[in-house]
Design an enzyme around this catalytic site. Structure first.
Site, PDB file in Angstrom:
ATOM      1  N   TYR A 120       7.851  -2.849   7.172  1.00  0.00           N
ATOM      2  CA  TYR A 120       7.124  -3.586   8.199  1.00  0.00           C
ATOM      3  C   TYR A 120       8.032  -4.597   8.924  1.00  0.00           C
ATOM      4  CZ  TYR A 120       2.613  -1.794   6.448  1.00  0.00           C
ATOM      5  OH  TYR A 120       1.546  -0.994   6.086  1.00  0.00           O
ATOM      6  N   LYS A 167      10.000   2.293  -6.169  1.00  0.00           N
ATOM      7  CA  LYS A 167      10.383   3.703  -6.126  1.00  0.00           C
ATOM      8  C   LYS A 167      11.916   3.752  -6.094  1.00  0.00           C
ATOM      9  CE  LYS A 167       8.873   7.969  -5.576  1.00  0.00           C
ATOM     10  NZ  LYS A 167       8.495   8.732  -6.715  1.00  0.00           N
ATOM     11  N   ASP A 199       4.369   6.123  -7.361  1.00  0.00           N
ATOM     12  CA  ASP A 199       3.454   7.274  -7.391  1.00  0.00           C
ATOM     13  C   ASP A 199       2.697   7.328  -8.718  1.00  0.00           C
ATOM     14  OD1 ASP A 199       5.952   7.780  -8.461  1.00  0.00           O
ATOM     15  OD2 ASP A 199       6.213   9.737  -7.518  1.00  0.00           O
ATOM     16  N   ASP A 223       0.187  -2.941   0.613  1.00  0.00           N
ATOM     17  CA  ASP A 223      -0.847  -2.689   1.609  1.00  0.00           C
ATOM     18  C   ASP A 223      -1.713  -1.516   1.154  1.00  0.00           C
ATOM     19  OD1 ASP A 223      -2.305  -2.758   3.915  1.00  0.00           O
ATOM     20  OD2 ASP A 223      -0.705  -2.092   5.237  1.00  0.00           O
ATOM     21  N   ASP A 227      -5.786  -1.455  -0.830  1.00  0.00           N
ATOM     22  CA  ASP A 227      -6.929  -0.685  -0.318  1.00  0.00           C
ATOM     23  C   ASP A 227      -7.414   0.312  -1.365  1.00  0.00           C
ATOM     24  OD1 ASP A 227      -6.483  -1.981   2.188  1.00  0.00           O
ATOM     25  OD2 ASP A 227      -7.213  -0.216   3.261  1.00  0.00           O
TER      26      ASP A 227
HETATM   27 MG    MG Z   1      -4.072  -2.979   5.111  1.00  0.00          MG
END
Ligand code: MG
Ligand code: NAI
Length: 330
Positions: A120, A167, A199, A223, A227
């Site tokens: 990001y 990772k 993973d 992020d 969720d």
């Molecule tokens: Mg989000």
């Protein structure tokens, strides 16, 4: 309290849920001042910019910010605001509540997401019509201060140690540096670490979330995983978050603008109200923060509930019920 709280409602359900959070905080009579500032898709349509300078200035000078959600302009609003206050950690607690139907009722985890870099960081290029690239940024200072924050707060979560998600088996430089730095800080602080590959973590948290307490992870991983955790505990309407910098913090529900339910008055205000509780805690009003949390828990247990939780109540019904329980006898 004499603090000033900047409120950035944004788009979609953002204004509804931030209004709910402000109403609950105001009902406590703590005396802080709320000042509203524009940002988001509608502001860009009207003024040509999604993040007016006055809004960014307010967020960098207010004692805390309560943010709703913005739509397509999210990358032009929330990322610069997080950067403006140097919010190096995004704190995202995910837990279940009595009365809420959850896939995994035993979930009680806090994600500490690196909040300034990773994929990001904004280094994307279109090389040709058919080829696009992205440069991932991973620095030792960012991982170090995230890890220091995690080690300082591990006791708050009653946790034995931290889980480091990465990772590094594939991204050996970027995630290797992240992992090595976080583990070194934890070792110095005498905090136990468990490393889990990203993973594998996705499977393990679905099968047995109780094994995780404090999860330290890179930006995109945090992020996505938060969720995912929202799905385990009953939905995105429940998860608050804090973007914490050295001197300022911005609080927001984890969810976005929910265009599918916008303007219907049925958004679940819980995530925003719990973000408001995090504001109070950040400003040192722990007692009031806990009163808000208890009121929210009580309403989740007995109702009224919004449609995402199987009920038929509106945002206002839930907000009023929380306010009644924050201040019994009003
Ligand atoms: Mg989000
Ligand atoms: P979303 O989080 O807005 O919605 C995902 C699903 O969860 C939808 O079905 C929605 O109805 C439900 N949901 C979310 N919050 C809810 C609530 N409080 N009560 C009841 N149901 C709720 O994610 P989506 O649809 O992927 O994104 C919509 C827009 O939001 C996009 O334009 C995206 O860019 C933006 N967004 C902005 C964020 C921010 O401002 N920080 C964060 C995430 C997305």
């Amino acid at each position: 309290m004499t603090e000033t709280i900047a409120v950035v409602p944004g788009d979609g359900i953002g204004p509804d849920v931030t209004a709910a959070a402000v109403a609950v905080l105001e009902s406590l009579g703590v005396g802080c001042t709320f000042e509203e500032y524009p940002a988001g898709d509608r502001v860009r349509a009207d003024r040509g910019t999604a993040l007016p300078a006055e809004t960014e200035a307010a967020v960098t000078s207010a004692d805390a910010t309560l943010f709703g959600a913005v739509g397509e302009t999210a990358a032009d609003v929330i990322l610069p605001l997080r950067r403006a206050i140097d919010a190096f950690v995004n704190v995202r607690p995910a837990r279940t509540y009595p009365g809420v139907d959850a896939l995994r009722p035993e979930t009680d985890v806090v994600f500490l997401r690196e909040n300034t870099e990773g994929v990001y960081a904004g280094h994307e290029s279109r090389l040709t019509d058919d080829v696009a690239t992205l440069t991932r940024v991973s620095t030792r200072p960012a991982a170090r201060r995230l890890a220091e924050y995690a080690c300082e707060h591990v006791d708050d979560a009653n946790a034995e140690g931290i889980t480091v998600v990465h990772k590094a088996n594939v991204m050996s430089e970027t995630d290797g540096l992240f992992r090595d730095t976080v583990c070194a800080v934890a070792e110095r602080a005498d905090v136990a670490t468990e490393e889990v590959l990203l993973d594998a973590f996705a499977t393990r948290i679905c099968l047995d979330p109780a094994q995780f307490d404090v999860v330290v992870c890179p930006n995109l991983a945090g992020d996505v995983l938060s969720d995912l955790a929202a799905g385990l505990v009953g939905g995105l309407g429940l998860l608050p978050s804090a973007n914490v910098g050295p001197e300022r913090a911005l609080f927001e529900p984890v969810h976005g603008t929910a265009p599918d339910i916008a303007e219907r008055g049925v958004a679940n205000p819980t995530a925003a109200i719990l973000s408001g509780a995090m504001v109070l805690e950040y400003l040192g009003s722990d007692e009031e923060a806990n009163a808000v949390r208890r009121a929210v828990e009580s309403v989740l247990e007995s109702g009224p509930r919004t449609p995402d939780l199987g009920g038929t109540a509106t945002t206002d019904d839930v907000t009023e019920a929380v306010i009644e329980r924050v201040r019994p006898g009003r």
